[in-house]
Design a protein around this motif. Structure first.
Motif, short mmCIF file in Angstrom:
data_model
loop_
_atom_site.label_atom_id
_atom_site.label_comp_id
_atom_site.label_asym_id
_atom_site.label_seq_id
_atom_site.Cartn_x
_atom_site.Cartn_y
_atom_site.Cartn_z
N GLY A 167 14.95 23.72 103.46
CA GLY A 167 16.10 24.28 102.75
C GLY A 167 16.40 25.69 103.23
N TRP A 168 15.37 26.51 103.36
CA TRP A 168 15.54 27.88 103.86
C TRP A 168 16.08 27.87 105.28
CZ3 TRP A 168 13.23 30.22 108.09
CH2 TRP A 168 13.46 31.60 108.22
N LEU A 169 15.51 27.01 106.13
CA LEU A 169 15.92 26.95 107.53
C LEU A 169 17.41 26.60 107.65
CD1 LEU A 169 14.84 27.16 110.44
CD2 LEU A 169 14.37 24.71 110.33
N LEU A 170 17.84 25.60 106.89
CA LEU A 170 19.23 25.15 106.98
C LEU A 170 20.21 26.09 106.27
CD1 LEU A 170 18.61 21.34 106.43
CD2 LEU A 170 19.36 22.43 108.56
N ALA A 171 19.85 26.57 105.10
CA ALA A 171 20.78 27.37 104.30
C ALA A 171 20.81 28.85 104.67
CB ALA A 171 20.45 27.22 102.81
N ILE A 172 19.69 29.39 105.06
CA ILE A 172 19.60 30.83 105.33
C ILE A 172 19.54 31.12 106.83
CG2 ILE A 172 18.31 32.96 104.88
CD1 ILE A 172 19.49 31.68 102.32
N TRP A 173 18.47 30.64 107.49
CA TRP A 173 18.27 31.01 108.88
C TRP A 173 19.36 30.49 109.79
CZ3 TRP A 173 17.59 29.06 113.76
CH2 TRP A 173 17.16 29.98 114.71
N LEU A 174 19.69 29.22 109.68
CA LEU A 174 20.70 28.65 110.57
C LEU A 174 22.06 29.32 110.36
CD1 LEU A 174 21.09 26.54 112.77
CD2 LEU A 174 21.67 24.88 110.99
N THR A 175 22.37 29.69 109.15
CA THR A 175 23.62 30.40 108.87
C THR A 175 23.64 31.74 109.58
OG1 THR A 175 23.78 29.34 106.71
CG2 THR A 175 25.05 31.35 107.01
N GLN A 176 22.52 32.45 109.59
CA GLN A 176 22.44 33.75 110.27
C GLN A 176 22.44 33.60 111.78
OE1 GLN A 176 18.90 35.37 108.50
NE2 GLN A 176 19.99 36.10 106.70
N ALA A 177 21.69 32.62 112.29
CA ALA A 177 21.57 32.45 113.73
C ALA A 177 22.82 31.84 114.34
CB ALA A 177 20.36 31.58 114.06
N GLY A 178 23.44 30.91 113.64
CA GLY A 178 24.60 30.22 114.18
C GLY A 178 25.92 30.80 113.75
N GLY A 179 25.92 31.54 112.66
CA GLY A 179 27.16 32.07 112.11
C GLY A 179 27.75 33.23 112.87
N GLY A 180 26.97 33.87 113.71
CA GLY A 180 27.45 34.98 114.52
C GLY A 180 27.40 34.60 115.98
N PRO A 181 27.39 35.58 116.84
CA PRO A 181 27.37 35.29 118.27
C PRO A 181 25.95 35.10 118.81
CG PRO A 181 27.56 37.63 117.94
CD PRO A 181 27.53 37.00 116.57
N HIS A 182 25.05 34.61 118.00
CA HIS A 182 23.64 34.61 118.38
C HIS A 182 23.18 33.37 119.13
CE1 HIS A 182 23.50 38.26 116.14
NE2 HIS A 182 23.75 37.64 115.02
N LEU A 183 23.18 32.22 118.51
CA LEU A 183 22.54 31.04 119.07
C LEU A 183 23.58 30.02 119.53
CD1 LEU A 183 19.73 29.85 119.58
CD2 LEU A 183 19.82 28.87 117.29
N THR A 184 23.51 29.63 120.81
CA THR A 184 24.45 28.63 121.33
C THR A 184 23.74 27.41 121.91
OG1 THR A 184 24.54 29.70 123.50
CG2 THR A 184 26.20 30.36 121.88
N HIS A 185 22.51 27.57 122.39
CA HIS A 185 21.78 26.47 123.03
C HIS A 185 20.33 26.45 122.55
CE1 HIS A 185 25.13 27.00 125.81
NE2 HIS A 185 24.91 25.75 126.19
N VAL A 186 19.85 25.24 122.24
CA VAL A 186 18.45 25.07 121.86
C VAL A 186 17.86 23.91 122.64
CG1 VAL A 186 16.83 24.61 119.98
CG2 VAL A 186 18.91 25.93 119.52
#
Length: 134
Positions: free
Chosen positions: A69-88
Motif C-alpha cells: 500500500g505504501w509503495l503504490l500510494a506514496i512512493w510510486l506517486t513521488q517517483a512517477g509523479g514528477g520527472p523522476h522515474l521513466t524506466h525500470v
C-alpha cells in the motif's frame, strides 16, 4: 566511479551509465527496511537526475500488504509523479509471489505515470536494456 550505499534490506549503486542499481537482500522481509531502501532510491533519482532503475529481486522477500500500500500510494506517486522515474528493469525474483507483486507495481506505474518496465533473467540483460533505452 560508482557510489555504493549499503542498507540492511539491500545495496544501491549509482551507475555512471545513468541508472540506479538496487540489489535486494534477504532482510527485505522487513517492511520498514524495504521502505528505507526505496526512500534512498527516490533521493538518488532526485539528486542525480537519473530516471532509470535496475532492481535485482532474486533475493527479494514477499512484501506485506501494508508495505505494498505504501509503495503504490506514496512512493510510486513521488517517483512517477514528477520527472523522476521513466524506466525500470527488473531481474526476476525466485518467488512467484514476489514476481506477481512486481507485475502489479509495474502495471500501476505504467497506467498512472507511463513508467516503462521490463523483466529479465540476468542483470547483464537488464543493464543492456537500460543503456539502450532513451
Amino acid at each position: 566511479m560508482e557510489k555504493l550505499i549499503v542498507l540492511p534490506a539491500g545495496e544501491l549503486r549509482v551507475c555512471l551509465e545513468g541508472y540506479i542499481h538496487l540489489v535486494w537482500g534477504p532482510e527485505s522481509k522487513d517492511s520498514q527496511a524495504a521502505q528505507v531502501v526505496f526512500t534512498h532510491v527516490l533521493g538518488l533519482l532526485q539528486r542525480t537526475g537519473y530516471r532509470k532503475l535496475l532492481t535485482d529481486q532474486r533475493q527479494r522477500a514477499i512484501a506485506t500488504e501494508e508495505y505494498m500500500g505504501w509503495l503504490l500510494a506514496i512512493w510510486l506517486t513521488q517517483a512517477g509523479g514528477g520527472p523522476h522515474l521513466t524506466h525500470v528493469a527488473i531481474v526476476t525474483a525466485r518467488s512467484l509471489e514476489v514476481r506477481l507483486q512486481a507485475v502489479d507495481v509495474c502495471r500501476q506505474g505504467l497506467y498512472r505515470y507511463g513508467i516503462c518496465s521490463r523483466f529479465f533473467d540476468s542483470p547483464a540483460a537488464a543493464e543492456a536494456w537500460l543503456r539502450a533505452s532513451a
